[in-house]
Motif scaffolding. Structure first.
Motif, PDB file in Angstrom:
ATOM      1  N   THR A  36      83.165  30.763  -1.149  1.00 16.50           N
ATOM      2  CA  THR A  36      82.143  29.784  -0.743  1.00 16.50           C
ATOM      3  C   THR A  36      82.834  28.486  -0.333  1.00 16.50           C
ATOM      4  O   THR A  36      84.001  28.271  -0.643  1.00 16.50           O
ATOM      5  CB  THR A  36      81.181  29.510  -1.915  1.00 16.50           C
ATOM      6  N   GLY A  37      82.081  27.645   0.353  1.00 11.65           N
ATOM      7  CA  GLY A  37      82.630  26.354   0.786  1.00 11.65           C
ATOM      8  C   GLY A  37      83.200  26.423   2.187  1.00 11.65           C
ATOM      9  O   GLY A  37      83.232  27.486   2.807  1.00 11.65           O
ATOM     10  N   PRO A  38      83.694  25.292   2.703  1.00  9.84           N
ATOM     11  CA  PRO A  38      84.233  25.254   4.067  1.00  9.84           C
ATOM     12  C   PRO A  38      85.456  26.184   4.223  1.00  9.84           C
ATOM     13  O   PRO A  38      86.319  26.218   3.355  1.00  9.84           O
ATOM     14  CB  PRO A  38      84.636  23.783   4.252  1.00  9.84           C
ATOM     15  N   PHE A  39      85.504  26.903   5.337  1.00  7.73           N
ATOM     16  CA  PHE A  39      86.593  27.840   5.615  1.00  7.73           C
ATOM     17  C   PHE A  39      87.956  27.138   5.550  1.00  7.73           C
ATOM     18  O   PHE A  39      88.920  27.666   5.012  1.00  7.73           O
ATOM     19  CB  PHE A  39      86.382  28.489   6.990  1.00  7.73           C
ATOM     20  N   ALA A  40      88.009  25.931   6.109  1.00  9.40           N
ATOM     21  CA  ALA A  40      89.279  25.182   6.161  1.00  9.40           C
ATOM     22  C   ALA A  40      89.817  24.885   4.757  1.00  9.40           C
ATOM     23  O   ALA A  40      91.024  24.718   4.572  1.00  9.40           O
ATOM     24  CB  ALA A  40      89.087  23.876   6.916  1.00  9.40           C
ATOM     25  N   GLU A  41      88.925  24.852   3.765  1.00 11.36           N
ATOM     26  CA  GLU A  41      89.359  24.567   2.396  1.00 11.36           C
ATOM     27  C   GLU A  41      89.776  25.837   1.653  1.00 11.36           C
ATOM     28  O   GLU A  41      90.816  25.885   1.016  1.00 11.36           O
ATOM     29  CB  GLU A  41      88.240  23.837   1.626  1.00 11.36           C
ATOM     30  N   HIS A  42      88.955  26.906   1.742  1.00 17.38           N
ATOM     31  CA  HIS A  42      89.302  28.100   0.962  1.00 17.38           C
ATOM     32  C   HIS A  42      90.340  28.988   1.647  1.00 17.38           C
ATOM     33  O   HIS A  42      90.987  29.805   0.993  1.00 17.38           O
ATOM     34  CB  HIS A  42      88.061  28.896   0.530  1.00 17.38           C
ATOM     35  N   SER A  43      90.521  28.845   2.961  1.00 11.26           N
ATOM     36  CA  SER A  43      91.507  29.671   3.670  1.00 11.26           C
ATOM     37  C   SER A  43      92.306  28.807   4.649  1.00 11.26           C
ATOM     38  O   SER A  43      92.238  28.985   5.870  1.00 11.26           O
ATOM     39  CB  SER A  43      90.797  30.809   4.414  1.00 11.26           C
ATOM     40  N   ASN A  44      93.058  27.882   4.069  1.00 12.94           N
ATOM     41  CA  ASN A  44      93.731  26.872   4.879  1.00 12.94           C
ATOM     42  C   ASN A  44      94.726  27.463   5.880  1.00 12.94           C
ATOM     43  O   ASN A  44      94.804  27.024   7.032  1.00 12.94           O
ATOM     44  CB  ASN A  44      94.418  25.871   3.943  1.00 12.94           C
ATOM     45  N   GLN A  45      95.499  28.460   5.450  1.00 14.74           N
ATOM     46  CA  GLN A  45      96.499  29.071   6.353  1.00 14.74           C
ATOM     47  C   GLN A  45      95.820  29.710   7.558  1.00 14.74           C
ATOM     48  O   GLN A  45      96.296  29.569   8.686  1.00 14.74           O
ATOM     49  CB  GLN A  45      97.295  30.151   5.604  1.00 14.74           C
ATOM     50  N   LEU A  46      94.734  30.435   7.314  1.00 13.58           N
ATOM     51  CA  LEU A  46      94.024  31.082   8.421  1.00 13.58           C
ATOM     52  C   LEU A  46      93.398  30.032   9.342  1.00 13.58           C
ATOM     53  O   LEU A  46      93.374  30.192  10.560  1.00 13.58           O
ATOM     54  CB  LEU A  46      92.949  32.029   7.881  1.00 13.58           C
ATOM     55  N   TRP A  47      92.892  28.972   8.746  1.00 10.13           N
ATOM     56  CA  TRP A  47      92.327  27.871   9.541  1.00 10.13           C
ATOM     57  C   TRP A  47      93.402  27.311  10.483  1.00 10.13           C
ATOM     58  O   TRP A  47      93.140  27.072  11.667  1.00 10.13           O
ATOM     59  CB  TRP A  47      91.799  26.795   8.598  1.00 10.13           C
ATOM     60  N   ASN A  48      94.612  27.148   9.963  1.00  9.77           N
ATOM     61  CA  ASN A  48      95.718  26.652  10.804  1.00  9.77           C
ATOM     62  C   ASN A  48      96.045  27.634  11.927  1.00  9.77           C
ATOM     63  O   ASN A  48      96.341  27.235  13.058  1.00  9.77           O
ATOM     64  CB  ASN A  48      96.980  26.426   9.952  1.00  9.77           C
ATOM     65  N   ILE A  49      95.991  28.937  11.617  1.00  9.13           N
ATOM     66  CA  ILE A  49      96.294  29.969  12.622  1.00  9.13           C
ATOM     67  C   ILE A  49      95.285  29.924  13.768  1.00  9.13           C
ATOM     68  O   ILE A  49      95.612  30.207  14.922  1.00  9.13           O
ATOM     69  CB  ILE A  49      96.323  31.360  11.947  1.00  9.13           C
ATOM     70  N   SER A  50      94.038  29.525  13.449  1.00  8.40           N
ATOM     71  CA  SER A  50      93.012  29.488  14.505  1.00  8.40           C
ATOM     72  C   SER A  50      93.333  28.458  15.589  1.00  8.40           C
ATOM     73  O   SER A  50      92.734  28.464  16.662  1.00  8.40           O
ATOM     74  CB  SER A  50      91.625  29.218  13.905  1.00  8.40           C
ATOM     75  N   ALA A  51      94.301  27.575  15.320  1.00 12.58           N
ATOM     76  CA  ALA A  51      94.690  26.564  16.314  1.00 12.58           C
ATOM     77  C   ALA A  51      95.834  27.049  17.224  1.00 12.58           C
ATOM     78  O   ALA A  51      96.201  26.377  18.182  1.00 12.58           O
ATOM     79  CB  ALA A  51      95.125  25.289  15.600  1.00 12.58           C
ATOM     80  N   VAL A  52      96.400  28.229  16.928  1.00 17.36           N
ATOM     81  CA  VAL A  52      97.501  28.764  17.747  1.00 17.36           C
ATOM     82  C   VAL A  52      96.922  29.194  19.102  1.00 17.36           C
ATOM     83  O   VAL A  52      95.847  29.791  19.164  1.00 17.36           O
ATOM     84  CB  VAL A  52      98.185  29.963  17.019  1.00 17.36           C
ATOM     85  N   PRO A  53      97.634  28.889  20.203  1.00 14.29           N
ATOM     86  CA  PRO A  53      97.009  29.101  21.522  1.00 14.29           C
ATOM     87  C   PRO A  53      96.795  30.558  21.948  1.00 14.29           C
ATOM     88  O   PRO A  53      95.876  30.841  22.693  1.00 14.29           O
ATOM     89  CB  PRO A  53      97.966  28.393  22.496  1.00 14.29           C
ATOM     90  N   SER A  54      97.642  31.490  21.501  1.00 13.20           N
ATOM     91  CA  SER A  54      97.462  32.871  21.994  1.00 13.20           C
ATOM     92  C   SER A  54      97.639  33.877  20.863  1.00 13.20           C
ATOM     93  O   SER A  54      98.322  33.619  19.872  1.00 13.20           O
ATOM     94  CB  SER A  54      98.489  33.178  23.094  1.00 13.20           C
ATOM     95  N   TRP A  55      97.019  35.053  21.053  1.00 12.25           N
ATOM     96  CA  TRP A  55      97.104  36.104  20.032  1.00 12.25           C
ATOM     97  C   TRP A  55      98.520  36.657  19.904  1.00 12.25           C
ATOM     98  O   TRP A  55      98.938  37.061  18.816  1.00 12.25           O
ATOM     99  CB  TRP A  55      96.129  37.229  20.347  1.00 12.25           C
ATOM    100  N   SER A  56      99.277  36.696  21.005  1.00 10.71           N
ATOM    101  CA  SER A  56     100.653  37.219  20.894  1.00 10.71           C
ATOM    102  C   SER A  56     101.500  36.284  20.028  1.00 10.71           C
ATOM    103  O   SER A  56     102.323  36.740  19.227  1.00 10.71           O
ATOM    104  CB  SER A  56     101.285  37.442  22.269  1.00 10.71           C
ATOM    105  N   LYS A  57     101.248  34.969  20.131  1.00 11.69           N
ATOM    106  CA  LYS A  57     101.955  34.013  19.263  1.00 11.69           C
ATOM    107  C   LYS A  57     101.515  34.168  17.801  1.00 11.69           C
ATOM    108  O   LYS A  57     102.319  34.067  16.883  1.00 11.69           O
ATOM    109  CB  LYS A  57     101.695  32.571  19.737  1.00 11.69           C
ATOM    110  N   VAL A  58     100.211  34.389  17.602  1.00  7.74           N
ATOM    111  CA  VAL A  58      99.703  34.636  16.244  1.00  7.74           C
ATOM    112  C   VAL A  58     100.396  35.865  15.665  1.00  7.74           C
ATOM    113  O   VAL A  58     100.892  35.853  14.532  1.00  7.74           O
ATOM    114  CB  VAL A  58      98.163  34.844  16.246  1.00  7.74           C
TER     115      VAL A  58
END
Length: 322
Positions: free
Chosen positions: A265-287
């Motif tokens: 529960t709660g904001p995604f950026a708080e409970h899954s911080n690493q994944l939240w950071n990954i969502s800022a990567v520009p392309s799936w191949s880089k992810v």
């Protein structure tokens, strides 16, 4: 990623690797931090990483719902996982004071411990039955720890190792690759999620908010590969619940996000911080490339994970052949 990683242990189009040494019950070899060098140089590491990358390549740009071959061995593996799931239904949680780590898991695990060799024998070809005791060890290691009632990426790695061994003895073939990820591994994930929910399993060695996920890692690697060159969905979209609900039946990555959203529960950026950071990567191949690097650093190069890894004839502690 190193070219050598990609080649070694990849699923060969040719006949299975003939194992010249007799099968053996795998045992631990990494007992101190300095032993980690042995692991990194071992044939087991090269084969395991090669297997993961080979599957990563095979699912690139493909949906879970695409057409692919489902062999008899794959069907048998699905039956095996169906049996594990049935045992969960037959072993309800017990009343106990502590909320986490329901002791009924130990009853469930004891059944697997007793039946594992028989279950594995049913999947193996007639001429490879002698491998059952060796391969069954990895199946037992893949479902969590019965003492601590926890589950983590080391257990997940044991299941990938189990599948890698089935490839090495020729039970699974090169043309099973899509079914290995989309059918077998996906079914394994669903059974593990049921275990985690039913028995309230603790995350093993969880890094809390700084980990990628409490329990899994591989479906994020293979799931990001599925998205490579996708015409519309970018990494930034996976934090959008509407996109997750609309496309999760096609993409493993989104199935994982859906499970996290259900469990936390709660904001995604708080409970899954690493994944939240990954969502800022520009392309799936880089992810995808970043997750492979992260997997090596956070799972395969961590002593608390690898000290539990077991080595046998199929995944050997001997130095890898150049």
């Amino acid at each position: 990623m190193a070219e050598s990683d990609q080649q070694s242990g990849a699923i060969s189009e040719n006949e299975p690797l003939e194992v010249t040494t007799p099968f053996m019950v795998p045992k631990k070899e990494i007992s101190m931090v300095p032993d980690m060098g042995k692991w990194k140089r071992s044939q087991a590491y090269a084969d395991y990483m090669g297997f993961i990358l080979s599957l990563n390549e095979s699912v690139k740009g493909k949906k879970l719902t695409c057409n692919y071959k489902v062999s008899e061995t794959v069907e048998k593996l699905l039956d095996l996982l169906g049996t594990l799931e049935r045992w969960i239904n037959e072993t309800p949680p017990v009343d106990q004071p502590s909320r986490f780590g329901n002791k009924a898991f130990r009853t469930w695990f004891a059944q697997l411990d007793k039946e594992a060799e028989v279950l594995v024998s049913a999947v193996l070809p007639a001429d490879k039955q002698a491998a059952a005791p060796e391969i069954a060890v990895y199946l037992k290691e893949s479902v969590g720890n019965s003492t601590r009632i926890d589950y983590g990426t080391g257990h997940e790695a044991a299941f990938a190792t189990f599948l890698c061994c089935l490839c090495k003895v020729g039970a699974l073939k090169a043309d099973d690759q899509l079914a290995i990820v989309f059918k077998v591994f996906n079914k394994y994930l669903s059974v593990m999620r049921k275990l985690q929910r039913t028995y309230r399993m603790e995350p093993a060695g969880s890094q809390g908010v700084w980990g990628l996920d409490d329990f899994q890692f591989l479906p994020f690697i293979w799931g990001s590969s599925q998205f490579v060159d996708h015409p519309t969905l970018e990494p930034r979209h996976f934090v959008d619940e509407r996109v997750v609900n609309e496309h999760q039946q096609d993409y493993m990555f989104l199935e994982c996000i859906k499970f996290i959203n259900e469990m936390k529960t709660g904001p995604f950026a708080e409970h899954s911080n690493q994944l939240w950071n990954i969502s800022a990567v520009p392309s799936w191949s880089k992810v995808n490339q970043g997750l492979i690097r992260m997997y090596k650093a956070e799972c395969l190069e961590k002593f608390p994970v690898i000290q539990h890894f077991k080595f046998g004839s199929l995944l050997s502690i001997q130095p890898s052949q150049p």
